[in-house]
Structures are given as C-alpha cells and as structure tokens.
Design a protein around this motif. Sequence first.
Motif, PDB file in Angstrom:
ATOM      1  N   VAL A 156       0.992  -1.332  -0.005  1.00  0.00           N
ATOM      2  CA  VAL A 156       0.057   0.071  -0.156  1.00  0.00           C
ATOM      3  C   VAL A 156       0.833   1.224   0.014  1.00  0.00           C
ATOM      4  O   VAL A 156       1.874   1.432   0.755  1.00  0.00           O
ATOM      5  N   VAL A 157       0.556   2.164  -1.016  1.00  0.00           N
ATOM      6  CA  VAL A 157       1.491   3.353  -1.002  1.00  0.00           C
ATOM      7  C   VAL A 157       0.456   4.586  -0.950  1.00  0.00           C
ATOM      8  O   VAL A 157      -0.481   4.632  -1.432  1.00  0.00           O
ATOM      9  N   LEU A 177       3.926   2.294   2.502  1.00  0.00           N
ATOM     10  CA  LEU A 177       4.606   2.946   2.211  1.00  0.00           C
ATOM     11  C   LEU A 177       4.185   4.538   2.150  1.00  0.00           C
ATOM     12  O   LEU A 177       3.327   4.511   1.320  1.00  0.00           O
ATOM     13  N   VAL A 178       4.622   5.490   2.876  1.00  0.00           N
ATOM     14  CA  VAL A 178       4.152   6.778   2.535  1.00  0.00           C
ATOM     15  C   VAL A 178       5.114   7.625   2.044  1.00  0.00           C
ATOM     16  O   VAL A 178       6.348   7.791   2.283  1.00  0.00           O
ATOM     17  N   ALA A 179       4.660   8.773   1.322  1.00  0.00           N
ATOM     18  CA  ALA A 179       5.665   9.647   0.774  1.00  0.00           C
ATOM     19  C   ALA A 179       5.023  11.133   1.114  1.00  0.00           C
ATOM     20  O   ALA A 179       4.259  11.585   0.676  1.00  0.00           O
ATOM     21  N   PRO A 180       5.549  11.650   2.274  1.00  0.00           N
ATOM     22  CA  PRO A 180       5.022  12.666   2.993  1.00  0.00           C
ATOM     23  C   PRO A 180       5.118  13.769   1.767  1.00  0.00           C
ATOM     24  O   PRO A 180       6.054  14.015   1.303  1.00  0.00           O
ATOM     25  N   ALA A 181       4.089  14.899   1.965  1.00  0.00           N
ATOM     26  CA  ALA A 181       4.116  16.292   0.973  1.00  0.00           C
ATOM     27  C   ALA A 181       3.479  17.107   2.013  1.00  0.00           C
ATOM     28  O   ALA A 181       2.174  16.803   2.108  1.00  0.00           O
ATOM     29  N   MET A 182       3.881  18.243   2.230  1.00  0.00           N
ATOM     30  CA  MET A 182       3.179  19.359   2.775  1.00  0.00           C
ATOM     31  C   MET A 182       4.014  20.879   2.929  1.00  0.00           C
ATOM     32  O   MET A 182       5.189  20.577   2.619  1.00  0.00           O
ATOM     33  N   ASN A 183       3.455  21.636   3.339  1.00  0.00           N
ATOM     34  CA  ASN A 183       4.082  22.838   3.738  1.00  0.00           C
ATOM     35  C   ASN A 183       5.457  22.698   4.676  1.00  0.00           C
ATOM     36  O   ASN A 183       5.184  21.791   5.610  1.00  0.00           O
ATOM     37  N   VAL A 184       6.403  23.445   4.729  1.00  0.00           N
ATOM     38  CA  VAL A 184       7.515  23.221   5.661  1.00  0.00           C
ATOM     39  C   VAL A 184       7.437  23.286   6.891  1.00  0.00           C
ATOM     40  O   VAL A 184       7.520  22.606   7.856  1.00  0.00           O
ATOM     41  N   ARG A 242       6.268   5.245  12.100  1.00  0.00           N
ATOM     42  CA  ARG A 242       7.428   4.431  11.903  1.00  0.00           C
ATOM     43  C   ARG A 242       7.857   3.264  12.943  1.00  0.00           C
ATOM     44  O   ARG A 242       8.018   2.384  12.595  1.00  0.00           O
ATOM     45  N   GLY A 243       7.407   3.658  14.124  1.00  0.00           N
ATOM     46  CA  GLY A 243       7.392   2.680  15.239  1.00  0.00           C
ATOM     47  C   GLY A 243       6.210   1.684  14.925  1.00  0.00           C
ATOM     48  O   GLY A 243       6.587   0.129  15.302  1.00  0.00           O
ATOM     49  N   ASP A 244       5.227   1.868  14.202  1.00  0.00           N
ATOM     50  CA  ASP A 244       4.322   0.756  13.889  1.00  0.00           C
ATOM     51  C   ASP A 244       4.856   0.021  12.443  1.00  0.00           C
ATOM     52  O   ASP A 244       4.145  -0.787  12.264  1.00  0.00           O
ATOM     53  N   THR A 255       8.671   5.094   5.013  1.00  0.00           N
ATOM     54  CA  THR A 255       8.764   6.444   4.496  1.00  0.00           C
ATOM     55  C   THR A 255       9.740   6.621   3.264  1.00  0.00           C
ATOM     56  O   THR A 255      10.710   5.961   3.168  1.00  0.00           O
ATOM     57  N   VAL A 256       9.397   7.499   2.386  1.00  0.00           N
ATOM     58  CA  VAL A 256      10.238   7.867   1.456  1.00  0.00           C
ATOM     59  C   VAL A 256      10.202   9.571   1.305  1.00  0.00           C
ATOM     60  O   VAL A 256       9.157   9.924   1.021  1.00  0.00           O
ATOM     61  N   GLY A 257      11.096  10.275   1.330  1.00  0.00           N
ATOM     62  CA  GLY A 257      11.212  11.812   1.366  1.00  0.00           C
ATOM     63  C   GLY A 257      10.812  12.004   2.602  1.00  0.00           C
ATOM     64  O   GLY A 257      10.565  11.492   3.604  1.00  0.00           O
ATOM     65  N   PRO A 258      10.331  13.632   2.878  1.00  0.00           N
ATOM     66  CA  PRO A 258      10.411  14.175   1.625  1.00  0.00           C
ATOM     67  C   PRO A 258      11.614  15.048   1.290  1.00  0.00           C
ATOM     68  O   PRO A 258      12.535  14.928   2.072  1.00  0.00           O
TER      69      PRO A 258
END
Length: 397
Positions: free
Chosen positions: A84-85, A118-125, A141-143, A147-150
Amino acid sequence: MLAGKRILLIIGGGIAAYKSLELIRLIRKEGGSVTPVLTRAGAEFVTPLSVGALAEAKVHEALFDLTAEAEMGHIELSRSADLVVVAPATADLLARMAGGLADDLASTLLLATDKRVLVAPAMNVRMWQHPATRRNLAALRGDGVLTVGPDKGEMACGEYGPGRMAEPSAIVAAISAALCAGPLLGRHVIVTSGPTHEPIDPVRYIANRSSGAQGAAIAAALRDLGARVTFVTGPAVVPPPAGVSVVAVETALEMADAVKAALPADAAVMAAAVADWRVANASVQKLKKDGSGKAPVLEFAENPDILAMVAQGARRPRLVVGFAAETTDVVANATTKRLRKGCDWIVANDVSPGTGVMGGPENAVVLIFEEGTETWPRMGKDEVARRLAVRIAEALR
C-alpha cells in the motif's frame, strides 16, 4: 523490477498529487499494476478520469459504494495488494493514520490492511516541522510504516525547505526495496540507542540529552533491508520501532551485558550515548539536605567501553560502526576515537548546543573509515539512517 506486483495507491489531497500520475506511469512501466484510491481532497487536484486512464483500472473513491461494500470491498482492496502506497501523504492523512481513524475509504483501507505501507509525505515546510507531525511520523515508523522523502526545495506556496514529495522515480525505488527480500536478509545486526541513566540515588540519576531518535531510525532502516535487528536501548524519548527485538536497559553496565548476550552478529552499530562515568557510591536512599550546606560527595567509576569491547572482542562482528558526538575538532577527535576503539567506521557529528542535533529531528554527520572521510549534508535522521543502512548492506555483501 515490479513485474506482477500489485500496488494499492492512495492519492491524498495536496498539490503534489499531480506527481501521482507520473508515479502510476512508472510503476506500470516496471511491470506492476496499480489500483488507485482517490481521496475527496485528492480529487480537487487530479481527476478520476486521468488517474483511471493511466492506471487502466477502476478508481475507488467512496467507502459506501453499495456494490463493492456488499462484498466488503474495502477489506478486499486492503488485502489484495502486495504493497500500500500513500502519495502524497498529507499532514492530515498522516495524523489520521497515526490516530487509527477510519472515516473514509483511504483511512479504512489503511487500518484494515495486513500489508506493508509506504508513505511519501508532502506538505508545507512549517507543517512538516510541526511537533504534531513529527510525533505522528514517529508513531507510524514505530508501527513499521515505511517512508520515502520528503525532499527539500521550493514549495507551491512560495516557501523553501523540507516538505516536497519525493520524485516519482525515488518512490518507485522505495517500492522496489520494500517488495524485495532485502540485501540484509539473513543478517543479524545489533544496534544500541538512547542515553543511559546512571543512578545517584533511587530518585536522581546522571544522563544526557540523547532522544534515541537516530538509533531508532537506524534500527528501522536495517529492518527494512531485511536484517534481524537486536535493538538495545536505554530510556529513550523516541519509542523503539516495530519488527525488531527490543532489549530495554537503564545503565551502561546493563547495556554492556545486553550487547554481550546478543552476540554473535554480522554487524554492530553503536549509536547509544553511553555515560562515560557512573556513581560508584550511589545511595540506596534518597539523598536529602541536612542544613549543613555540605553537598554529598559522589565517587565516580569509569563505565565499560562497549564499543571497544565489541570491536576488540573474540566474537567481533564483521563490521563495527561507532558514533562520536563531539563539540570541538569533530573530525580529528572522531578519527582518533576510531583508531583507539578499533572499529571499522565512526559516524561523527557536532552536538554543540547551537546545532540542535542532540534531541532534534536532523543530523549532519561525517562518516570516517580507514580510507578517509565522507561528509553528508544536514538531513533528517531517518535519511541518515537509510544511507547508513545501505552502506552497511554493501559492506556485508
């Protein structure tokens, strides 16, 4: 590379959603298939028509699809994929994942799945740097969530910094890594992490500012490459990652015993901030003021050198990696330490108060080895961990 692999792609509501179209194309180019799930917010940025056309598959949007839910469609979707991405993974999506919410199709799938995520975070700084987001990401992450990025760069809002979603090619590489057996499969790695607490009396102790974040990230990164990880941790702020064997300790003596018990291993990463000294005359009762104005006299004894013990021991792992937290002459002091301890690599960093490294979310390190040094730019501790884990995998081939 992804031949026959089934990817369940959840597209969150952010401007980076446009990259999800290229991500779908690249996954299919590598031989994988994509089942797209478009959130209500995601549909504000990309259309079901464009997503479905590129995926050549039905786009799932509603939890209460009468036809699908008659057959418990959300359960089937969550279980039929190989991975799942979530891309983009917005701050809101990460928060709902961390909280275990299930109020729409995307969050329900994420709660019901038995596959890796797998999550690819994207958001304002500012959203990325907010303590709530950092807590949510640490919990995920503990679960065991990958992750990849940001990435760091200019935002659509005009600001600059970390928060840009990783490029589709990088996400495809992360997908491939998550689905392969892993280059460290069958390897055993010991990781030490966190501070140690050296008692003064039953109430007070000597400690340091280590949060355990870097060690936990390293353990997770090694786990993600297939290693069997024994994670020996002092009383850290950051929780240990899932999927590793956790040995919780308090003192340096306990940590030394735990590391000995965990040997043999293929590699050891000594990331813990172990106290150099312990109180030899620690009181069994709470020390109190007696009105005399005299402070109690503390006698100190040197703690065992765990790194040297492992690097110079009879059951020495093939690769021993130490850490050197320095405040002056970082490279010179760390180079001397590597030679004195007998380890293969030293990861050196400047922990002066102005750096914000000790206890903070980022690190700037110099990797020191026999052939020379390699300076890495300042980056998130998870990215430092990922790079180090890849180097360890290469060294153990």
